[in-house]
Structure formats: structure tokens, C-alpha cells
Scaffold this active site. Structure first.
Site, PDB file in Angstrom:
ATOM      1  N   GLU A  22      -5.090  -1.493  11.670  1.00  0.00           N
ATOM      2  CA  GLU A  22      -3.673  -1.433  11.299  1.00  0.00           C
ATOM      3  C   GLU A  22      -2.826  -1.048  12.518  1.00  0.00           C
ATOM      4  O   GLU A  22      -1.761  -1.615  12.760  1.00  0.00           O
ATOM      5  CB  GLU A  22      -3.556  -0.336  10.247  1.00  0.00           C
ATOM      6  CG  GLU A  22      -2.537  -0.552   9.206  1.00  0.00           C
ATOM      7  CD  GLU A  22      -2.759   0.476   8.102  1.00  0.00           C
ATOM      8  OE1 GLU A  22      -3.883   0.561   7.560  1.00  0.00           O
ATOM      9  OE2 GLU A  22      -1.799   1.205   7.802  1.00  0.00           O
ATOM     10  N   PRO A  66       7.458  11.628  -1.039  1.00  0.00           N
ATOM     11  CA  PRO A  66       8.624  12.333  -0.495  1.00  0.00           C
ATOM     12  C   PRO A  66       8.227  13.612   0.243  1.00  0.00           C
ATOM     13  O   PRO A  66       8.810  13.952   1.257  1.00  0.00           O
ATOM     14  CB  PRO A  66       9.453  12.652  -1.745  1.00  0.00           C
ATOM     15  CG  PRO A  66       9.062  11.596  -2.726  1.00  0.00           C
ATOM     16  CD  PRO A  66       7.623  11.281  -2.459  1.00  0.00           C
ATOM     17  N   GLY A 111      25.244  -5.486  27.972  1.00  0.00           N
ATOM     18  CA  GLY A 111      26.548  -4.851  27.806  1.00  0.00           C
ATOM     19  C   GLY A 111      26.889  -4.719  26.323  1.00  0.00           C
ATOM     20  O   GLY A 111      25.995  -4.511  25.494  1.00  0.00           O
ATOM     21  N   GLN A 171      20.592  -2.854  27.538  1.00  0.00           N
ATOM     22  CA  GLN A 171      21.654  -2.363  28.424  1.00  0.00           C
ATOM     23  C   GLN A 171      22.241  -3.510  29.249  1.00  0.00           C
ATOM     24  O   GLN A 171      23.435  -3.539  29.517  1.00  0.00           O
ATOM     25  CB  GLN A 171      21.062  -1.270  29.338  1.00  0.00           C
ATOM     26  CG  GLN A 171      22.058  -0.629  30.281  1.00  0.00           C
ATOM     27  CD  GLN A 171      23.059   0.280  29.553  1.00  0.00           C
ATOM     28  OE1 GLN A 171      22.904   0.600  28.380  1.00  0.00           O
ATOM     29  NE2 GLN A 171      24.109   0.669  30.271  1.00  0.00           N
ATOM     30  N   GLY A 195       2.722   3.847  10.383  1.00  0.00           N
ATOM     31  CA  GLY A 195       1.333   3.632  10.812  1.00  0.00           C
ATOM     32  C   GLY A 195       0.768   4.901  11.437  1.00  0.00           C
ATOM     33  O   GLY A 195      -0.227   4.877  12.165  1.00  0.00           O
ATOM     34  N   GLU A 227       3.222  11.163  17.458  1.00  0.00           N
ATOM     35  CA  GLU A 227       2.689  12.517  17.708  1.00  0.00           C
ATOM     36  C   GLU A 227       1.294  12.660  17.085  1.00  0.00           C
ATOM     37  O   GLU A 227       0.424  13.323  17.648  1.00  0.00           O
ATOM     38  CB  GLU A 227       3.626  13.590  17.129  1.00  0.00           C
ATOM     39  CG  GLU A 227       4.946  13.732  17.861  1.00  0.00           C
ATOM     40  CD  GLU A 227       5.925  12.592  17.580  1.00  0.00           C
ATOM     41  OE1 GLU A 227       5.692  11.805  16.632  1.00  0.00           O
ATOM     42  OE2 GLU A 227       6.924  12.476  18.311  1.00  0.00           O
ATOM     43  N   ILE A 233       0.862  -1.188   0.000  1.00  0.00           N
ATOM     44  CA  ILE A 233       0.000   0.000   0.000  1.00  0.00           C
ATOM     45  C   ILE A 233       0.894   1.232   0.000  1.00  0.00           C
ATOM     46  O   ILE A 233       1.803   1.358   0.819  1.00  0.00           O
ATOM     47  CB  ILE A 233      -1.018  -0.020   1.173  1.00  0.00           C
ATOM     48  CG1 ILE A 233      -1.886   1.232   1.129  1.00  0.00           C
ATOM     49  CG2 ILE A 233      -0.355  -0.182   2.536  1.00  0.00           C
ATOM     50  CD1 ILE A 233      -3.219   1.076   1.849  1.00  0.00           C
ATOM     51  N   GLN A 288      20.856  -6.280  42.287  1.00  0.00           N
ATOM     52  CA  GLN A 288      19.496  -5.769  42.477  1.00  0.00           C
ATOM     53  C   GLN A 288      19.051  -4.893  41.300  1.00  0.00           C
ATOM     54  O   GLN A 288      17.886  -4.918  40.909  1.00  0.00           O
ATOM     55  CB  GLN A 288      19.400  -4.977  43.785  1.00  0.00           C
ATOM     56  CG  GLN A 288      17.958  -4.728  44.167  1.00  0.00           C
ATOM     57  CD  GLN A 288      17.825  -3.904  45.422  1.00  0.00           C
ATOM     58  OE1 GLN A 288      18.469  -2.873  45.575  1.00  0.00           O
ATOM     59  NE2 GLN A 288      17.009  -4.361  46.340  1.00  0.00           N
TER      60      GLN A 288
END
Ligand SMILES: Cc1cc2nc3c(=O)[nH]c(=O)nc-3n(C[C@H](O)[C@H](O)[C@H](O)COP(=O)(O)OP(=O)(O)OC[C@H]3O[C@@H](n4cnc5c(N)ncnc54)[C@H](O)[C@@H]3O)c2cc1C
Length: 385
Positions: free
Chosen positions: A250, A134, A347, A344, A371, A375, A129, A287
Site C-alpha cells: 500500500e 474519529p 507565479g 512557485q 497510508g 512520522e 477499507i 538562472q
């Protein structure tokens, strides 16, 4: 994780889930490295997926489909992501089966359904689709491609970009301006059958940050003569409304992948930190590691319950655009945060492409943009305030 407790998964869907998972692990996942090298999925994979009913599972049997609902498409989307194929066959399937086939089912006139749906289900045609240009992506009312009626054809001119399945698609729904009317009212969707279409050209296969196992392209339409009977739904000026109605589904389907990716990130990371040692103990014993993973698992679980509730609404035809926008916004933003936090804990290994967590990180970034950018989701939600 919560993979067996989704309330919308009944016995039949559980069987589909299990058989799809086995097929994907055996026939598709081993080829993912080849697709990543080639930048696209190969034709054999499409054919094999068609043979076992992974394409068009939610399309009625009279059109060659599996006779299921969108729940069937959702199960397959979820299993593709769980197998680590969200950045390859997952997105290809999403565009082809979850989106394009359902546009044709929902809006196509009977002749269009009969002509294109069986071909999509068999992988004789590959769908795409093409809305984005541009000059415009978020603001689709500003689309500049034109389709001018000349006798029993439309003369299509324009350029599209970022089109998923762009190198491989042979049936492309193109958003173009059919009327002089500015804005949404002048837009229509035309189905372009690319084989033998003079004036149609594919641009480069775009190099991306992630999603390396699938193709994204520019497309060019220079005086392409498209038969008038290929106007989706048969009436001009309905394209924008067609897009708006499909977008809830969608966006939810983007959420399905986001949740599966989060769950996968937590599982992969938990396994890794049990084994990896630092300062004489397993990383899981720190921890901080426990807190990061406790938080990540909580986010994934909340996401799973939100998603499941919305799939139930969707199946009851009660999913509204605002809630779907919330799902797309929250699930993709949260997935990205969860995957980042998990990465993270790997490492330096988390930065190596051979580690699935690195690919999850790169692949999931775009879900906050495509999609409809997140914003735009906030704008939609804000309208309901
Ligand atoms: C990998 C990939 C695959 C894609 N596949 C397809 C496809 O198959 N078919 C297709 O048609 N398109 C596809 N797209 C395009 C995608 O849908 C667009 O990139 C997206 O809608 C954003 O449009 P844009 O890139 O033009 O960004 P722009 O519209 O230029 O927006 C850029 C940024 O500006 C901000 N912004 C824009 N408008 C507003 C506003 N009103 N308020 C506040 N902030 C705003 C947002 O942060 C947005 O991310 C794909 C894109 C990618 C990267």
C-alpha cells in the site's frame, strides 16, 4: 521522463501501459471536471474501466481478474497519475483494485474470493477499507468499533471517518474489535456488504483541501448484523496482522503516485517557463528557473530509480516493511517539495484551480498523512536502527 526505462516494465506491461494511457485519455480524463464538481467518480466510469480490464488487473483469471501481478496494478496507477487523475479515479482505483481486492485475494477463504473478487473486477461492487475512527488514526490498536458474535452473525457497532470511496462503496472492509483482548490481538476485518445492511449509514461527503474528484466520508454502523462468514480469513484476531502485511504494498503504491506526480510537475513547469516571459525573456532563461528545475528533475529521477528498485523487490517478494516505509516517507515528502518549487515558477497562475499544478499541490499534500503519517514511517524506520 524516465517513463520507458523502468526495469520492471516488460513488453507485456509496456502494451498494458500504452493501451491504458490511451483509454484513460479518451474515456476518463475528459470527465475529471464533472467528477470534481460532483465530488465523486460516476458509475459509468467504473463500468468502462471494468470493461477494459483496469480493475483487478493483478487478480487471477479464475476470479475474473486480468491474471497479472501487482506490476499490472502499478502500471495502471502510474498512468492514472500521469493523466492527472491522481486526485480522482486514481485514488478510487487504488483503494478498490490495488488494496481491497488484494486483501481479499491474500486473506479471503476460497468462498470469499469467489464471491467478492469477480464482483469487484466487474464493478458490481465498489470497495473501501475503513480503519480510521474519529478518535484514532495513527494508533490503529486503539480502534473502538466492536463486532460481537451472536450466533451466525456479528453485531457491528462503531464510527469510521476519512474513508475513501465512502459514499460509493458497496463492499467495505471494516476494522473492528472482535475479542475482549486489548490492542492488536483483538482486531479483525469484517466485510460489510452495504446493500440492505440495516443500521449502516453514510455520513457527509467530507469537503477536502484537494482530491476533489473522489469521495471521502464518515461511516456509521449501528447494530449492523454482519454474517459470520464475512469475517475476512475466517479467524478472529487476525485483522491487525493482515493490515501490517499489506501495508508495504500500500505504501509503495502511494510512492508510485508521488513519483508520477513529481515527473508531471517537472514536465508541466518546463513547458510553462519556456513560454512565459518576464523582463523581456522566457522564464527558463533566468538562472534561478534553471536551477529550481534542475533540482526538481534530479529529485524526480532519484525518486524514480528508488521506486523502480523497490517494485523489482516487491515482485520478487523481497520488499520489507522498513524499506517500504522509507519509500512512502521520502517519495511523498520529496514530491511535495518538488511540486511546491514548481508551483512557485507559475507565479499567480500556479494558484488558480484551472492550472493542473495547483491541483497537484493540493492533491499531493495528503500523501504525507494517509497510508500512515510520515512520522509513523520514521518510527518504523527507527526500529531498524
Ligand atoms: C483524504 C484522506 C483519505 C483517507 N482515506 C482513508 C481510508 O480510505 N481508510 C482509512 O481507514 N483511513 C483513511 N484516511 C485516514 C488516514 O489514514 C489518517 O488520517 C492517518 O492515518 C492519520 O490519522 P489521524 O488523522 O487520526 O491523525 P493522528 O493519529 O491524530 O495524528 C496526527 C499527527 O500526529 C503525529 N503523530 C501521530 N502519532 C505519532 C507518533 N507516534 N509519533 C510522532 N508523531 C505522531 C503525526 O504528525 C500525525 O500526522 C484518509 C485520510 C485522508 C485525509
Amino acid at each position: 521522463m524516465a517513463q520507458n526505462c523502468s526495469p520492471w516494465i516488460d513488453d507485456e506491461l509496456a502494451m498494458l501501459r500504452d493501451s491504458a494511457a490511451r483509454f484513460i485519455a479518451r474515456e476518463l480524463a475528459p470527465h475529471a471536471p464533472d467528477w470534481e464538481r460532483a465530488g465523486q467518480v460516476d458509475a459509468t466510469a467504473w463500468r468502462k474501466a471494468a470493461e477494459v480490464g483496469l480493475l483487478g488487473a493483478g487478480i487471477p483469471e479464475i476470479y475474473g481478474g486480468g491474471g497479472g501481478t501487482r506490476a499490472h496494478e502499478a502500471v495502471i496507477q502510474q498512468e492514472l497519475a500521469r493523466a492527472g487523475l491522481a486526485g480522482s479515479f486514481g485514488i478510487c482505483h487504488g483503494i478498490h483494485s490495488t488494496i481491497v481486492a488484494h486483501y481479499i485475494l491474500s486473506y479471503g477463504v476460497e468462498a470469499q474470493r469467489q464471491r467478492w473478487l469477480p464482483a469487484l473486477v466487474n464493478a458490481d461492487l465498489i470497495g473501501a477499507i475503513a480503519m480510521t475512527e474519529p478518535g484514532t488514526g495513527s494508533d490503529l490498536q486503539a480502534v473502538r468499533a466492536t463486532a460481537v458474535r451472536e450466533g451466525d452473525h456479528y453485531r457491528l457497532n462503531g464510527q469510521k471517518t476519512f474513508i475513501s470511496n465512502g459514499q460509493t462503496a458497496t463492499l467495505i472492509l471494516v476494522l473492528a474489535r472482535t475479542g475482549a483482548q486489548a490492542g492488536a490481538g483483538g482486531l479483525s476485518l469484517l466485510a460489510v456488504e452495504t446493500q440492505g445492511a440495516e443500521g449502516f449509514r453514510r455520513g457527509r461527503k467530507l469537503e477536502k483541501l484537494g482530491l476533489h474528484g473522489q469521495d471521502t466520508s464518515e461511516l456509521f454502523f449501528d447494530d449492523v448484523m454482519v454474517p459470520a462468514e464475512n469475517l475476512l480469513g475466517g479467524h478472529e484476531g487476525e485483522g491487525f496482522a493482515q493490515l501490517m502485511h499489506q501495508l508495504a504494498w500500500e505504501r509503495l503504491s502511494i510512492g508510485i503516485t508521488a513519483v508520477a506526480n513529481m515527473e508531471r510537475a517537472v514536465a508541466l513547469t518546463t513547458e510553462y517557463v519556456r513560454e512565459r516571459k518576464a523582463f523581456g525573456k522566457a522564464l527558463l532563461e533566468f538562472q534561478n528557473t534553471q536551477f529550481v528545475l534542475a533540482d526538481a528533475k534530479t529529485q524526480a529521477t532519484v525518486g524514480r530509480h528508488f521506486l523502480d528498485a523497490l517494485i523489482v523487490k516487491l515482485l520478487a517478494d523481497e520488499l520489507d516493511a522498513t524499506t517500504a516505509a522509507m519509500a512512502k516517507l521520502w517519495l511523498t515528502d520529496t514530491a511535495f517539495k518538488v511540486i511546491d518549487a514548481c508551483q512557485q515558477l507559475f507565479g499567480g497562475y500556479g494558484y488558480m484551480a484551472e492550472y493542473p499544478i495547483a491541483r497537484l499541490f493540493a492533491d499531493s499534500r495528503v500523501s504525507r498523512v494517509y497510508g500512515g503519517a510520515n512520522e509513523i514511517m520514521k518510527l518504523i524506520i527507527a526500529r531498524s536502527l
